[in-house]
Design a protein around this motif. Structure first.
Motif, short mmCIF file in Angstrom:
data_model
loop_
_atom_site.label_atom_id
_atom_site.label_comp_id
_atom_site.label_asym_id
_atom_site.label_seq_id
_atom_site.Cartn_x
_atom_site.Cartn_y
_atom_site.Cartn_z
N LYS A 160 55.81 34.05 46.57
CA LYS A 160 54.37 33.84 46.76
C LYS A 160 53.84 34.97 47.63
N SER A 161 52.74 35.57 47.20
CA SER A 161 52.13 36.62 48.00
C SER A 161 50.63 36.63 47.78
N GLY A 162 49.91 36.91 48.83
CA GLY A 162 48.46 37.07 48.74
C GLY A 162 48.10 38.38 48.06
N ASN A 163 49.10 39.25 47.88
CA ASN A 163 48.85 40.52 47.19
C ASN A 163 50.18 41.07 46.66
N PHE A 164 50.24 41.30 45.35
CA PHE A 164 51.49 41.76 44.74
C PHE A 164 51.55 43.27 44.56
N VAL A 179 36.25 33.05 44.80
CA VAL A 179 35.83 31.75 45.35
C VAL A 179 36.38 31.44 46.74
N ASP A 180 37.35 32.22 47.25
CA ASP A 180 37.91 31.89 48.57
C ASP A 180 37.68 33.05 49.53
N ALA A 181 37.60 32.74 50.83
CA ALA A 181 37.42 33.77 51.85
C ALA A 181 38.02 33.28 53.17
N GLY A 206 50.55 33.93 42.64
CA GLY A 206 49.56 34.87 43.17
C GLY A 206 48.30 34.17 43.65
N THR A 207 48.18 32.88 43.33
CA THR A 207 46.99 32.10 43.71
C THR A 207 46.73 32.20 45.21
N THR A 208 45.48 32.41 45.58
CA THR A 208 45.11 32.45 47.00
C THR A 208 44.22 31.24 47.33
N ALA A 246 50.58 31.42 33.51
CA ALA A 246 49.65 30.31 33.81
C ALA A 246 48.32 30.90 34.28
N GLY A 247 47.23 30.33 33.81
CA GLY A 247 45.91 30.91 34.09
C GLY A 247 45.65 32.08 33.17
N ALA A 248 46.25 31.99 31.96
CA ALA A 248 46.20 33.12 31.01
C ALA A 248 44.77 33.50 30.64
N GLY A 249 43.85 32.55 30.72
CA GLY A 249 42.46 32.82 30.32
C GLY A 249 41.63 33.46 31.41
N GLY A 250 42.24 33.77 32.56
CA GLY A 250 41.48 34.34 33.67
C GLY A 250 41.60 35.86 33.74
N ARG A 251 40.92 36.44 34.76
CA ARG A 251 40.97 37.90 34.94
C ARG A 251 42.40 38.37 35.16
N MET A 252 43.12 37.69 36.09
CA MET A 252 44.51 38.09 36.34
C MET A 252 45.41 37.67 35.17
N GLY A 253 45.06 36.57 34.50
CA GLY A 253 45.84 36.14 33.35
C GLY A 253 45.92 37.25 32.32
N ALA A 254 44.78 37.85 32.01
CA ALA A 254 44.75 38.94 31.03
C ALA A 254 45.60 40.12 31.52
N ILE A 269 47.85 46.63 39.13
CA ILE A 269 48.76 46.80 40.28
C ILE A 269 49.33 45.45 40.73
N PHE A 270 48.51 44.39 40.63
CA PHE A 270 49.00 43.05 41.01
C PHE A 270 49.93 42.51 39.91
N ALA A 271 49.54 42.73 38.67
CA ALA A 271 50.30 42.17 37.54
C ALA A 271 51.68 42.83 37.45
N ASP A 291 46.48 27.72 29.93
CA ASP A 291 45.33 27.58 30.84
C ASP A 291 44.93 26.11 30.79
N ARG A 292 43.88 25.76 31.53
CA ARG A 292 43.50 24.34 31.54
C ARG A 292 42.63 24.01 30.33
N PRO A 293 42.66 22.73 29.92
CA PRO A 293 41.88 22.32 28.75
C PRO A 293 40.41 22.72 28.91
N GLY A 294 39.81 23.17 27.83
CA GLY A 294 38.38 23.51 27.86
C GLY A 294 38.11 24.98 28.14
N THR A 295 39.14 25.73 28.57
CA THR A 295 38.94 27.15 28.83
C THR A 295 38.72 27.87 27.49
N PRO A 296 37.72 28.76 27.42
CA PRO A 296 37.41 29.41 26.13
C PRO A 296 38.61 30.13 25.50
P1 NAD Z 1 39.94 33.54 37.31
O1 NAD Z 1 38.99 32.47 37.71
O2 NAD Z 1 39.48 34.65 36.44
O3 NAD Z 1 41.22 32.89 36.60
C1 NAD Z 1 41.86 31.72 37.02
C2 NAD Z 1 42.35 31.02 35.78
O4 NAD Z 1 43.14 29.90 36.21
C3 NAD Z 1 41.18 30.47 34.93
O5 NAD Z 1 41.35 30.84 33.58
C4 NAD Z 1 41.30 28.97 35.14
O6 NAD Z 1 40.87 28.23 33.99
C5 NAD Z 1 42.80 28.83 35.38
N1 NAD Z 1 43.11 27.54 36.00
C6 NAD Z 1 42.50 26.93 37.03
N2 NAD Z 1 43.05 25.72 37.25
C7 NAD Z 1 44.03 25.60 36.32
C8 NAD Z 1 44.95 24.57 36.03
N3 NAD Z 1 44.92 23.41 36.69
N4 NAD Z 1 45.86 24.79 35.03
C9 NAD Z 1 45.87 25.94 34.34
N5 NAD Z 1 44.99 26.93 34.56
C10 NAD Z 1 44.10 26.75 35.54
O7 NAD Z 1 40.52 34.10 38.68
P2 NAD Z 1 41.37 35.44 38.91
O8 NAD Z 1 40.48 36.52 39.40
O9 NAD Z 1 42.25 35.69 37.72
O10 NAD Z 1 42.25 35.00 40.16
C11 NAD Z 1 43.13 33.90 40.07
C12 NAD Z 1 43.79 33.70 41.44
O11 NAD Z 1 44.62 34.84 41.74
C13 NAD Z 1 42.79 33.59 42.59
O12 NAD Z 1 43.31 32.68 43.54
C14 NAD Z 1 42.78 35.00 43.17
O13 NAD Z 1 42.37 35.08 44.50
C15 NAD Z 1 44.23 35.36 43.00
N6 NAD Z 1 44.57 36.80 43.02
C16 NAD Z 1 45.72 37.12 43.65
C17 NAD Z 1 46.18 38.42 43.66
C18 NAD Z 1 47.50 38.71 44.29
O14 NAD Z 1 47.99 39.87 44.21
N7 NAD Z 1 48.14 37.72 44.90
C19 NAD Z 1 45.42 39.42 43.03
C20 NAD Z 1 44.23 39.07 42.38
C21 NAD Z 1 43.82 37.74 42.38
#
Ligand code: NAD
Length: 279
Positions: A135-139, A173-175, A111-113, A9-17, A251-253, A47-52
Protein backbone atom coordinates in the motif's frame (compact mmCIF):
# COMPACT_ATOMS: atom_id res chain seq x y z
CA UNK A 1 7.79 -18.88 -15.03
CA UNK A 2 4.07 -18.24 -15.49
CA UNK A 3 2.83 -14.67 -15.71
CA UNK A 4 1.25 -13.11 -12.64
CA UNK A 5 -2.48 -13.01 -13.35
CA UNK A 6 -3.66 -9.52 -12.42
CA UNK A 7 -7.14 -8.16 -11.76
CA UNK A 8 -7.55 -4.39 -12.13
CA UNK A 9 -10.08 -3.04 -9.58
CA UNK A 10 -11.53 0.38 -10.38
CA UNK A 11 -10.87 -0.38 -14.04
CA UNK A 12 -13.36 2.29 -15.14
CA UNK A 13 -11.48 5.11 -13.41
CA UNK A 14 -8.60 7.40 -14.39
CA UNK A 15 -6.03 5.16 -12.69
CA UNK A 16 -7.90 2.05 -13.83
CA UNK A 17 -7.25 2.98 -17.46
CA UNK A 18 -3.58 3.70 -16.69
CA UNK A 19 -3.29 0.34 -14.90
CA UNK A 20 -4.83 -1.52 -17.85
CA UNK A 21 -2.28 0.14 -20.18
CA UNK A 22 0.61 -0.67 -17.82
CA UNK A 23 -0.30 -4.34 -17.37
CA UNK A 24 -0.92 -4.73 -21.10
CA UNK A 25 2.43 -3.11 -21.92
CA UNK A 26 4.28 -5.31 -19.44
CA UNK A 27 2.67 -8.50 -20.71
CA UNK A 28 3.10 -7.60 -24.36
CA UNK A 29 -0.65 -7.99 -24.89
CA UNK A 30 -1.05 -4.59 -26.53
CA UNK A 31 1.68 -5.30 -29.03
CA UNK A 32 1.25 -8.96 -29.82
CA UNK A 33 -2.38 -9.73 -29.02
CA UNK A 34 -1.21 -12.62 -26.83
CA UNK A 35 0.56 -13.06 -23.51
CA UNK A 36 4.28 -12.80 -24.13
CA UNK A 37 5.41 -14.12 -20.76
CA UNK A 38 7.23 -11.09 -19.40
CA UNK A 39 5.73 -11.18 -15.95
CA UNK A 40 2.14 -9.89 -15.85
CA UNK A 41 -1.07 -10.72 -17.64
CA UNK A 42 -4.47 -9.05 -17.49
CA UNK A 43 -6.75 -11.66 -15.90
CA UNK A 44 -9.82 -9.47 -15.34
CA UNK A 45 -10.95 -5.87 -14.96
CA UNK A 46 -13.72 -4.85 -12.56
CA UNK A 47 -15.57 -1.79 -11.34
CA UNK A 48 -18.74 -1.19 -9.35
CA UNK A 49 -22.19 -1.81 -10.85
CA UNK A 50 -23.50 1.12 -12.88
CA UNK A 51 -20.10 2.43 -13.96
CA UNK A 52 -20.24 3.36 -17.68
CA UNK A 53 -17.15 1.22 -18.41
CA UNK A 54 -18.92 -2.04 -17.46
CA UNK A 55 -19.30 -4.26 -20.53
CA UNK A 56 -16.56 -2.53 -22.52
CA UNK A 57 -13.36 -4.22 -23.62
CA UNK A 58 -10.66 -3.13 -21.15
CA UNK A 59 -8.15 -2.30 -23.88
CA UNK A 60 -10.61 -0.26 -25.92
CA UNK A 61 -11.67 1.58 -22.76
CA UNK A 62 -8.01 2.37 -22.01
CA UNK A 63 -7.38 3.50 -25.59
CA UNK A 64 -4.95 0.78 -26.68
CA UNK A 65 -6.93 -1.62 -28.84
CA UNK A 66 -8.98 -4.67 -27.87
CA UNK A 67 -7.54 -7.02 -25.23
CA UNK A 68 -10.40 -9.53 -25.10
CA UNK A 69 -11.03 -8.80 -21.40
CA UNK A 70 -14.43 -7.27 -20.65
CA UNK A 71 -14.77 -4.88 -17.69
CA UNK A 72 -17.26 -6.53 -15.34
CA UNK A 73 -19.01 -5.74 -12.07
CA UNK A 74 -18.61 -9.28 -10.70
CA UNK A 75 -15.61 -9.04 -8.36
CA UNK A 76 -15.90 -12.57 -6.95
CA UNK A 77 -15.91 -14.13 -10.43
CA UNK A 78 -12.96 -11.91 -11.44
CA UNK A 79 -10.87 -13.16 -8.51
CA UNK A 80 -11.24 -16.85 -9.43
CA UNK A 81 -7.85 -18.04 -10.67
CA UNK A 82 -6.17 -14.66 -10.10
CA UNK A 83 -2.80 -14.09 -8.42
CA UNK A 84 -2.93 -10.36 -7.75
CA UNK A 85 -5.22 -7.33 -7.64
CA UNK A 86 -4.16 -3.78 -8.50
CA UNK A 87 -6.69 -1.60 -6.72
CA UNK A 88 -7.14 2.16 -7.11
CA UNK A 89 -10.75 2.59 -5.98
CA UNK A 90 -12.18 3.98 -2.73
CA UNK A 91 -11.38 3.23 0.95
CA UNK A 92 -14.38 0.98 1.74
CA UNK A 93 -13.83 -0.99 -1.47
CA UNK A 94 -10.12 -1.47 -0.73
CA UNK A 95 -10.80 -2.71 2.82
CA UNK A 96 -13.38 -5.23 1.54
CA UNK A 97 -10.99 -6.33 -1.20
CA UNK A 98 -8.11 -6.77 1.29
CA UNK A 99 -10.32 -9.14 3.29
CA UNK A 100 -11.08 -11.17 0.17
CA UNK A 101 -7.37 -11.15 -0.77
CA UNK A 102 -6.55 -12.54 2.70
CA UNK A 103 -9.01 -15.42 2.27
CA UNK A 104 -7.66 -16.22 -1.20
CA UNK A 105 -3.97 -15.60 -0.40
CA UNK A 106 -3.61 -12.96 -3.13
CA UNK A 107 -1.16 -10.14 -3.74
CA UNK A 108 -3.08 -6.88 -3.21
CA UNK A 109 -1.54 -3.62 -4.43
CA UNK A 110 -3.50 -0.70 -2.93
CA UNK A 111 -3.17 2.78 -4.40
CA UNK A 112 -6.43 4.09 -2.93
CA UNK A 113 -5.95 7.19 -0.78
CA UNK A 114 -8.14 8.83 1.84
CA UNK A 115 -8.22 5.74 4.12
CA UNK A 116 -9.14 6.40 7.75
CA UNK A 117 -7.10 5.07 10.66
CA UNK A 118 -9.71 2.31 11.05
CA UNK A 119 -9.38 1.40 7.34
CA UNK A 120 -5.60 1.17 7.73
CA UNK A 121 -5.96 -1.11 10.77
CA UNK A 122 -8.33 -3.39 8.82
CA UNK A 123 -5.90 -3.49 5.88
CA UNK A 124 -2.99 -4.37 8.20
CA UNK A 125 -5.15 -7.17 9.71
CA UNK A 126 -5.74 -8.55 6.21
CA UNK A 127 -1.95 -8.61 5.77
CA UNK A 128 -1.68 -10.73 8.91
CA UNK A 129 -4.51 -12.99 7.73
CA UNK A 130 -2.94 -14.06 4.42
CA UNK A 131 -2.89 -11.20 1.90
CA UNK A 132 0.42 -9.88 0.57
CA UNK A 133 -0.35 -6.17 0.50
CA UNK A 134 1.68 -3.30 -0.90
CA UNK A 135 0.00 0.00 0.00
CA UNK A 136 1.35 3.40 -0.91
CA UNK A 137 -0.01 6.91 -1.24
CA UNK A 138 2.22 7.20 -4.30
CA UNK A 139 3.66 4.42 -6.49
CA UNK A 140 6.05 6.59 -8.51
CA UNK A 141 9.78 6.05 -8.18
CA UNK A 142 10.35 9.83 -8.04
CA UNK A 143 8.09 10.48 -5.05
CA UNK A 144 9.52 7.57 -3.09
CA UNK A 145 13.06 8.87 -3.66
CA UNK A 146 11.79 12.35 -2.72
CA UNK A 147 10.40 10.93 0.55
CA UNK A 148 13.77 9.54 1.43
CA UNK A 149 15.40 12.97 0.74
CA UNK A 150 12.72 14.66 2.85
CA UNK A 151 13.43 12.33 5.78
CA UNK A 152 17.13 13.15 5.57
CA UNK A 153 16.58 16.92 5.28
CA UNK A 154 14.08 16.95 8.15
CA UNK A 155 16.62 15.27 10.42
CA UNK A 156 19.50 17.57 9.52
CA UNK A 157 17.48 20.83 9.35
CA UNK A 158 15.96 20.12 12.75
CA UNK A 159 14.93 23.73 13.51
CA UNK A 160 13.45 24.59 10.09
CA UNK A 161 9.70 24.94 9.59
CA UNK A 162 8.29 22.27 7.28
CA UNK A 163 5.35 23.04 4.97
CA UNK A 164 3.93 20.62 2.41
CA UNK A 165 2.04 22.05 -0.55
CA UNK A 166 0.10 19.95 -3.05
CA UNK A 167 -2.06 20.57 -6.11
CA UNK A 168 -4.32 18.07 -7.90
CA UNK A 169 -7.07 18.05 -10.53
CA UNK A 170 -10.53 19.37 -9.69
CA UNK A 171 -12.12 15.91 -9.39
CA UNK A 172 -9.93 14.65 -6.53
CA UNK A 173 -12.10 13.84 -3.49
CA UNK A 174 -9.66 13.58 -0.54
CA UNK A 175 -7.27 16.10 1.04
CA UNK A 176 -4.44 16.35 1.83
CA UNK A 177 -3.36 13.93 -0.90
CA UNK A 178 -2.00 10.50 0.00
CA UNK A 179 1.33 11.69 -1.34
CA UNK A 180 1.35 14.80 0.86
CA UNK A 181 0.71 12.55 3.85
CA UNK A 182 3.42 10.11 2.73
CA UNK A 183 5.87 13.06 2.56
CA UNK A 184 4.62 14.29 5.95
CA UNK A 185 5.28 10.87 7.47
CA UNK A 186 8.79 10.89 5.97
CA UNK A 187 9.48 14.32 7.52
CA UNK A 188 8.06 13.19 10.87
CA UNK A 189 10.21 10.07 10.78
CA UNK A 190 13.29 12.22 10.13
CA UNK A 191 12.35 14.35 13.16
CA UNK A 192 11.37 11.26 15.21
CA UNK A 193 7.95 12.73 15.98
CA UNK A 194 4.40 11.52 15.46
CA UNK A 195 2.79 13.14 12.39
CA UNK A 196 -0.78 13.06 13.72
CA UNK A 197 0.07 15.07 16.83
CA UNK A 198 2.35 17.53 14.97
CA UNK A 199 0.46 18.25 11.76
CA UNK A 200 -1.52 21.40 10.94
CA UNK A 201 -3.94 20.48 8.17
CA UNK A 202 -5.91 23.73 7.89
CA UNK A 203 -5.33 27.41 8.71
CA UNK A 204 -8.14 29.94 8.67
CA UNK A 205 -8.81 33.23 10.44
CA UNK A 206 -6.73 34.52 13.37
CA UNK A 207 -4.44 31.53 13.80
CA UNK A 208 -1.71 33.14 15.92
CA UNK A 209 1.97 32.54 15.14
CA UNK A 210 3.16 29.25 13.73
CA UNK A 211 3.68 26.61 16.41
CA UNK A 212 7.28 25.42 16.44
CA UNK A 213 7.95 21.84 15.37
CA UNK A 214 4.71 21.41 13.45
CA UNK A 215 4.38 20.16 9.87
CA UNK A 216 1.93 22.26 7.85
CA UNK A 217 -0.18 21.16 4.87
CA UNK A 218 -1.73 23.29 2.13
CA UNK A 219 -4.04 21.97 -0.57
CA UNK A 220 -4.81 23.40 -4.02
CA UNK A 221 -7.39 21.92 -6.44
CA UNK A 222 -8.03 22.77 -10.08
CA UNK A 223 -7.97 21.78 -13.72
CA UNK A 224 -6.38 18.51 -14.76
CA UNK A 225 -3.20 18.58 -12.64
CA UNK A 226 -1.99 14.97 -12.20
CA UNK A 227 -0.11 15.78 -8.96
CA UNK A 228 2.33 18.49 -7.83
CA UNK A 229 4.05 18.34 -4.44
CA UNK A 230 6.51 20.69 -2.73
CA UNK A 231 8.15 20.20 0.64
CA UNK A 232 9.46 23.51 1.94
CA UNK A 233 12.06 23.77 4.70
CA UNK A 234 11.97 27.40 5.87
CA UNK A 235 14.80 28.50 8.13
CA UNK A 236 16.46 31.74 9.14
CA UNK A 237 17.23 33.69 5.94
CA UNK A 238 16.97 30.66 3.63
CA UNK A 239 14.47 28.24 2.22
CA UNK A 240 14.92 24.83 0.63
CA UNK A 241 12.20 23.45 -1.62
CA UNK A 242 12.00 19.86 -2.82
CA UNK A 243 9.50 19.42 -5.65
CA UNK A 244 7.89 16.64 -7.63
CA UNK A 245 5.64 17.09 -10.65
CA UNK A 246 3.72 14.10 -11.99
CA UNK A 247 3.10 14.50 -15.72
CA UNK A 248 1.36 11.21 -16.51
CA UNK A 249 -0.51 8.61 -14.45
CA UNK A 250 1.68 5.97 -16.10
CA UNK A 251 4.31 6.61 -13.39
CA UNK A 252 1.89 5.34 -10.71
CA UNK A 253 0.63 2.44 -12.83
CA UNK A 254 4.10 1.18 -13.70
CA UNK A 255 5.09 1.43 -10.03
CA UNK A 256 2.00 -0.55 -9.02
CA UNK A 257 2.79 -3.25 -11.60
CA UNK A 258 6.36 -3.41 -10.31
CA UNK A 259 5.02 -3.72 -6.75
CA UNK A 260 2.79 -6.65 -7.78
CA UNK A 261 5.75 -8.48 -9.34
CA UNK A 262 7.88 -7.84 -6.25
CA UNK A 263 5.13 -8.94 -3.86
CA UNK A 264 4.65 -12.34 -5.46
CA UNK A 265 8.01 -13.38 -3.95
CA UNK A 266 7.18 -12.11 -0.43
CA UNK A 267 5.18 -13.72 2.36
CA UNK A 268 1.84 -12.29 3.52
CA UNK A 269 2.06 -8.92 5.28
CA UNK A 270 1.76 -5.20 4.72
CA UNK A 271 4.53 -3.55 2.69
CA UNK A 272 5.22 -0.09 1.26
CA UNK A 273 6.68 1.13 -2.03
CA UNK A 274 9.85 1.96 -0.08
CA UNK A 275 10.13 -1.81 0.64
CA UNK A 276 9.67 -2.58 -3.07
CA UNK A 277 12.39 -0.10 -4.06
CA UNK A 278 14.67 -1.08 -1.18
CA UNK A 279 14.80 2.53 0.10
P1 NAD B 1 -11.55 7.65 -10.28
O1 NAD B 1 -12.72 8.21 -9.55
O2 NAD B 1 -11.29 8.06 -11.68
O3 NAD B 1 -11.62 6.04 -10.27
C1 NAD B 1 -12.00 5.28 -9.17
C2 NAD B 1 -12.73 4.07 -9.71
O4 NAD B 1 -12.99 3.19 -8.61
C3 NAD B 1 -14.09 4.46 -10.33
O5 NAD B 1 -14.23 3.87 -11.61
C4 NAD B 1 -15.08 3.90 -9.33
O6 NAD B 1 -16.30 3.48 -9.95
C5 NAD B 1 -14.29 2.72 -8.77
N1 NAD B 1 -14.86 2.25 -7.50
C6 NAD B 1 -15.26 2.97 -6.44
N2 NAD B 1 -15.79 2.16 -5.51
C7 NAD B 1 -15.71 0.91 -6.02
C8 NAD B 1 -16.10 -0.36 -5.53
N3 NAD B 1 -16.74 -0.47 -4.36
N4 NAD B 1 -15.82 -1.45 -6.29
C9 NAD B 1 -15.21 -1.33 -7.49
N5 NAD B 1 -14.85 -0.15 -8.00
C10 NAD B 1 -15.10 0.95 -7.27
O7 NAD B 1 -10.30 7.97 -9.35
P2 NAD B 1 -8.75 7.88 -9.73
O8 NAD B 1 -8.23 9.22 -10.08
O9 NAD B 1 -8.54 6.73 -10.68
O10 NAD B 1 -8.14 7.53 -8.30
C11 NAD B 1 -8.53 6.35 -7.61
C12 NAD B 1 -7.80 6.33 -6.27
O11 NAD B 1 -6.39 6.20 -6.48
C13 NAD B 1 -7.99 7.61 -5.45
O12 NAD B 1 -8.04 7.26 -4.08
C14 NAD B 1 -6.72 8.40 -5.74
O13 NAD B 1 -6.38 9.33 -4.76
C15 NAD B 1 -5.73 7.26 -5.80
N6 NAD B 1 -4.46 7.53 -6.50
C16 NAD B 1 -3.36 6.97 -5.95
C17 NAD B 1 -2.13 7.08 -6.56
C18 NAD B 1 -0.95 6.38 -5.95
O14 NAD B 1 0.15 6.37 -6.55
N7 NAD B 1 -1.13 5.75 -4.79
C19 NAD B 1 -2.02 7.81 -7.75
C20 NAD B 1 -3.17 8.37 -8.32
C21 NAD B 1 -4.40 8.21 -7.68
Amino acid sequence: MADLKVVIAGAGGRMGAANIRAVAALSGLAVHGAVAGSGLSLHAAVDRPGTPAIGQDAGLFAGIGALGVTISDNLDAALVGADAVIDFTAPAASVALAQKAAKLGLVHVIGTTGCSEGDDVAIAEAGKAGATIVKSGNFSMGVNVLASLVKQAAAVLAQYDIEILEMHHAKKVDAPSGTALLLGHAAAEGRQINLASHSVRVRDGHTGPREEGTIGFATLRGGTVVGDHSVIFAGPSERIELNHRAEDRAIFAHGAARAALWAKDQGPGLYSMADVLGL
